[in-house]
Design a protein around this motif. Structure first.
Motif, mmCIF file in Angstrom:
data_model
loop_
_atom_site.group_PDB
_atom_site.id
_atom_site.type_symbol
_atom_site.label_atom_id
_atom_site.label_comp_id
_atom_site.label_asym_id
_atom_site.label_seq_id
_atom_site.Cartn_x
_atom_site.Cartn_y
_atom_site.Cartn_z
ATOM 1 N N ILE A 556 0.857 -1.195 0.000
ATOM 2 C CA ILE A 556 0.000 0.000 0.000
ATOM 3 C C ILE A 556 0.882 1.229 0.000
ATOM 4 O O ILE A 556 1.725 1.408 0.894
ATOM 5 C CB ILE A 556 -0.937 0.012 1.230
ATOM 6 N N VAL A 557 0.702 2.080 -1.006
ATOM 7 C CA VAL A 557 1.489 3.307 -1.131
ATOM 8 C C VAL A 557 0.546 4.500 -1.177
ATOM 9 O O VAL A 557 -0.678 4.347 -1.170
ATOM 10 C CB VAL A 557 2.401 3.254 -2.379
ATOM 11 N N LYS A 562 3.204 6.281 -7.530
ATOM 12 C CA LYS A 562 4.047 5.288 -6.880
ATOM 13 C C LYS A 562 3.471 3.884 -7.070
ATOM 14 O O LYS A 562 4.207 2.918 -7.272
ATOM 15 C CB LYS A 562 4.185 5.620 -5.397
ATOM 16 N N ALA A 563 2.155 3.733 -6.994
ATOM 17 C CA ALA A 563 1.527 2.417 -7.174
ATOM 18 C C ALA A 563 1.819 1.868 -8.562
ATOM 19 O O ALA A 563 2.152 0.681 -8.730
ATOM 20 C CB ALA A 563 0.025 2.519 -6.929
ATOM 21 N N GLN A 564 1.684 2.705 -9.583
ATOM 22 C CA GLN A 564 1.935 2.244 -10.947
ATOM 23 C C GLN A 564 3.415 1.904 -11.151
ATOM 24 O O GLN A 564 3.765 0.928 -11.821
ATOM 25 C CB GLN A 564 1.483 3.309 -11.941
ATOM 26 N N GLU A 565 4.275 2.689 -10.534
ATOM 27 C CA GLU A 565 5.719 2.461 -10.640
ATOM 28 C C GLU A 565 6.097 1.119 -10.006
ATOM 29 O O GLU A 565 6.826 0.311 -10.599
ATOM 30 C CB GLU A 565 6.442 3.615 -9.935
ATOM 31 N N LEU A 581 -3.242 -4.469 -9.536
ATOM 32 C CA LEU A 581 -3.056 -3.057 -9.200
ATOM 33 C C LEU A 581 -4.422 -2.418 -8.990
ATOM 34 O O LEU A 581 -5.344 -2.628 -9.792
ATOM 35 C CB LEU A 581 -2.312 -2.347 -10.338
ATOM 36 N N THR A 582 -4.558 -1.642 -7.936
ATOM 37 C CA THR A 582 -5.825 -0.929 -7.700
ATOM 38 C C THR A 582 -5.541 0.468 -7.175
ATOM 39 O O THR A 582 -4.681 0.665 -6.316
ATOM 40 C CB THR A 582 -6.733 -1.700 -6.720
#
Length: 903
Positions: A556-557, A562-565, A581-582
């Motif tokens: 969890i970011v 950052k999540a996509q990275e 990914l969500t």
């Protein structure tokens, strides 16, 4: 209409511009409105509304409001209004002339006295209490400003009122005023009550509802001949309209006491110790405000619903409002509340509403839909809940019996915006539940506190739920509600316990101005979570070590970028794992698909095979609503209360796990620039300090929750802080004060106490002054301290003029032809919220969107009137501003500028 003169009978109230032979006399519209108010009081308005003013009897509340309905349009009996409407009604000028009413040839400033202002001025001249007059001035949704009001003698617009025939016009006003007084049992103007401001707001809401219904020409048709006036029967018209409206009957209060068997009937299981204690408090203490603090997963929702029913019965309420922090949490809770309300509606039918911007895309909600006034009686349920179209609107939604929605809908009851009276009226007749009341920032908290003061003044029962509530915030919530109670009871301040307890679970409630608390001693299972620091470059090795025997992990970011990275990194490093990914930058269709997949793979009922070799990467959307369960968790640092929410998604249920993951472990990544921008340095620093000083590096859930939250949010001793920490603290405090100041600019003042010596102060005049016109959509944006959001419908180009959906199985449409009704949902589900980099350049972004390419859709379907479109190429790529953009169901909406990573 024999009771009034032929001159008043000749006054006109309604016309039809398309068919000038149709009209409605003023006397009939006024009686239509009053008759509708009588039916609303008889069948729909709850006793909690009519009892809201302890200084006014129920009988006086009802007859005064009905009197106001009967005079609400008296400002139409003026030369300026009659002259204007006569231009749209065949023969009206001649009719007025035939009974001796002469209209001037023209007016210098006809716009200076709209009938709302004129009505208030006329009633003041007739010695009606100025507060009641202000209701007439406000019946179009906005009270009049002081600068617009004057006396008849002092008005510079005498020609608009009576300049050529003063005795005739004054005589007409006096005649109707006397008729209205006598109809409702008042001998003279001095018999009318002086009413406090908060009661005037409720009365205005009822007048608006009555007027809106009576102005519906399908329910109250116009007539086409003067002879037809003799056949008009307002009471019969109202009775027929009531049948066609299919309004719900007032919910009958049940037993004030709820026992174990009642609870089991409603929820299918016996109450646990927390729920049983909540029932005991509600049954014996009859609280006004109840705060339930308990860990995730112990049944706070069922406790709140049972408390709402019991407290609502005691207060003679007729419904429920359940407010949640997001659309996703509202959608998730809607089925549970619907099931609960079905039980309450076994002996009658009642309305239910889901209030947020995308409610129309919730299939369970729309399955209840009825078409309101156009329904036939056979289509309506004899019992249960349904949707009535009359309540399925932004300004009337809170008037439905049962409402689930984003908390914004409640917070807007404190914003100085038009028709705010309807929101207050809707809340005043309900028990109110606010979930996750810890989840709001200082800006939204200001509105929440302000609404609680209004609800406390009306003695509306309120239940607040939280898993991680700092004691300072608990005291602020209590103080806000009790401030309203003190205004109503004319007492100075509430009586708090000498010491605010820290415990878990903790129940706090108020009754009158007395505040009580109980810390529960419940034997419970404790989950020990070992915390560890993790550098970002160690993320992949740590993940490989944790999952080398299988299992599932969550990351969890704090930002979509950052999540996509990290998702791209993990997909490259873990080719044999499923990676999900969500985040918030998916279309509604993809978000729904992802949520269902998560519940199947790592939900409460997931099995070993479902969970194995799975890595889920997401943003804050994983903190709330979804009942998911990770074997191992990695999270970016965030404030302690939110960190504990995230940890609550790990080892949530008893199940078989890989040997290495039998003990719960959570690795915490340090803050990056995106994290600091979201949360600020002070709370992050305090959280890190608490994590660094954990005994055995463990957090024991739930026992350590209140202490950890308290430590992070406790006000520090400034002199002991290092220089850097002191700077962070000052920035944090100044940001809170700045947020409060900005929120204050939009808030209504607190309810004004009635001063018998200064009755002129008990008025609505000026209540919404110094604020530009704000519609419901703008008001909803006002109560959230975020940059304006921009949602677009994302589609891909196909051959010729065809376009197709970007999510799910491609569906193809011609953009040159209006869509069929059955095609609307597929297109609306392609909606996605653009990142802030585009909304910061709003004007330029709007010019580059593809709205013009979809003119046929926008003109042919009202659902698209305020929607915006973004058309990508066949591969799902495009360009917006100076960014390359793309959309995929795997990664969501991405954008890149030169060599910048996807965000």
């Amino acid at each position: 209409m024999q009771q009034v003169s032929e001159q008043f009978q000749a006054m006109c109230a309604k016309s039809c511009r398309e068919t000038p032979s149709f009209y409605l006399p003023l006397w009939c519209h006024l009686l239509d409105t009053a008759s509708m108010a009588e039916l609303l009081f008889a069948h729909w308005i709850p006793a909690s509304v009519t009892h809201a003013d302890s200084c006014l009897s129920e009988q006086d509340f009802v007859r005064t409001t009905e009197f106001l309905c009967l005079v609400h349009d008296i400002g139409k009996a003026t030369p300026v209004f009659q002259s204007r409407i006569s231009d749209h009604v065949d023969g009206q000028k001649e009719r007025l002339d035939s009974v001796g009413v002469e209209l001037p040839a023209g007016f210098r400033t006809p716009q200076a006295t709209p009938h709302t202002i004129a009505g208030e001025i006329i009633l003041n001249d007739l010695h009606c209490p100025c507060g009641l007059s202000s209701v007439v001035g406000a019946h179009h949704g906005r009270p009049q400003g002081y600068e617009k009001l004057t006396t008849l003698e002092g008005t510079p617009w005498k020609e608009n009122f009576y300049e050529e025939q003063p005795s005739l016009w004054r005589g007409l006003w006096k005649e109707w005023f006397a008729f209205a007084l006598h109809r409702y049992g008042f001998e003279q103007a001095s018999d009318l009550p002086v009413v406090q401001q908060s009661t005037l707001i409720l009365m205005t809401g009822i007048v608006i509802v009555s007027d809106w219904i009576a102005s519906n020409q399908e329910l109250f048709p116009l007539i086409s001949t003067w002879k037809a006036e003799k056949l008009l029967d307002p009471e019969a018209r109202a009775e027929q309209a009531w049948k066609e409206l299919h309004f719900p009957e007032r919910l009958k209060s049940g037993s004030i006491v709820m026992g174990d068997s009642d609870f089991r009937r409603k929820f299918g299981f016996l109450p646990n110790e927390l729920q049983r204690e909540v029932l005991h408090i509600c049954n014996t203490e009859q609280p006004d405000l109840l705060i339930i603090e308990a860990q995730m997963g112990v049944g706070k929702t069922e406790a709140a619903l049972s408390a709402a029913e019991t407290m609502g019965n005691f207060h003679q309420d007729s419904g429920l409002y359940f407010g949640l922090p997001s659309q996703a949490t509202a959608d998730g809770l809607y089925p549970r509340v619907r099931s609960f309300t079905e039980d309450l509606s076994q002996h009658g039918s009642h309305t239910m509403d889901l209030m947020h911007g995308n409610a129309a895309l919730n299939r369970e909600y729309t399955s209840l839909f009825q078409t309101g006034a156009s329904s036939v009686a056979e289509d309506m349920p004899d019992a249960g809940v349904y949707i009535n179209a009359w309540f399925d609107q932004a300004k009337t939604g809170l008037l439905a019996d049962f409402v689930v929605g984003t908390v914004d809908q409640m917070l807007m009851a404190s914003v100085r915006t038009s028709h705010v009276m309807l929101r207050i009226l809707g809340l005043c007749g309900k028990a109110v539940v606010v979930d996750e009341c810890h989840a709001y920032d200082a800006y939204m908290n200001y509105y929440l506190d302000h609404v609680l003061t209004w609800l406390g003044h009306y003695r509306v029962p309120v239940i607040l739920l939280s898993a991680t509530l700092p004691s300072i915030r608990r005291r602020e919530l209590l103080t806000a509600y009790e401030k309203g109670v003190c205004l109503e009871q004319k007492t100075e301040k509430p009586h708090f316990p000498e010491e605010t307890k820290i415990g878990y679970p903790l129940l706090t409630w108020s009754r009158g101005t007395q505040v009580l608390q109980k810390r529960m001693e419940i034997p419970e299972s404790v989950t020990a979570v070992t915390m560890e620091k993790l550098a970002e470059e160690q993320l992949v090795p740590r993940l490989k070590e944790a999952l080398d025997e299988g299992g599932c992990a969550g990351i969890i970011v704090n930002t979509v970028r950052k999540a996509q990275e990290i998702s791209q990194l993990v997909q490259n490093e873990f080719p044999n794992f499923d990676v999900i990914l969500t985040h918030s930058a998916f279309t509604r269709e993809d978000r729904a698909r992802i949520e269902q997949n998560l519940l199947k793979r790592i939900g409460k009922k997931s099995g070993v095979r479902d969970r194995n070799h799975l890595i889920v990467i997401g943003t804050q959307v994983l903190e709330q609503s979804l009942d998911i369960d990770f074997d191992f968790l990695i999270t970016q640092i965030c404030p302690m209360d939110l960190l504990l929410q995230r940890i609550g998604r790990e080892h949530r249920h008893q199940r078989v796990r890989p040997q290495k993951l039998k003990e719960a472990r959570c690795a915490v990544l340090d803050a990056d620039d995106g994290t600091r921008a979201v949360y600020g340095d002070w709370l992050l620093m305090q959280t890190r300090e608490e994590l660094d000083h954990l005994k055995d590096q463990q957090i024991r859930i739930p026992t350590m929750i209140p202490g950890l939250v308290e430590s992070v949010y406790r006000e520090p001793e400034e002199e002991t802080l290092p220089e850097e920490a002191r700077e962070y603290w000052h920035i944090y405090r100044s940001q809170i004060e700045e947020k409060k100041a900005r929120a204050q600019a939009f808030c209504m003042p607190v309810p004004r106490r009635l001063n018998p010596g200064r009755p002129e102060r008990s008025t609505l005049d000026g209540l919404l002054e110094s604020l530009p016109d704000t519609d419901s959509q703008q008001a909803q944006a006002v109560v959230r301290d975020v940059a304006p959001s921009l949602e677009v419908i994302v589609l891909k180009s196909a051959q010729d003029d065809m376009v197709c959906t970007v999510s799910g199985e491609p569906a193809y449409f011609s953009r040159l032809n209006p869509l069929q009704d059955e095609e609307l949902e597929s297109v609306l589900l392609q909606t996605v919220k653009l990142p802030s980099v585009f909304t910061r350049r709003w004007g330029q972004t709007m010019t580059e969107l593809n709205d013009r390419a979809f003119d046929a859709w926008r003109e042919g379907n009202s659902a698209f009137r305020y929607r915006h479109f973004l058309l990508l190429d066949a591969d799902g790529r495009g360009r917006l501003l100076s960014y390359d953009i793309m959309y995929s169901s795997k990664n969501g909406f991405c954008y890149r500028r030169e060599e910048t990573e996807h965000e």
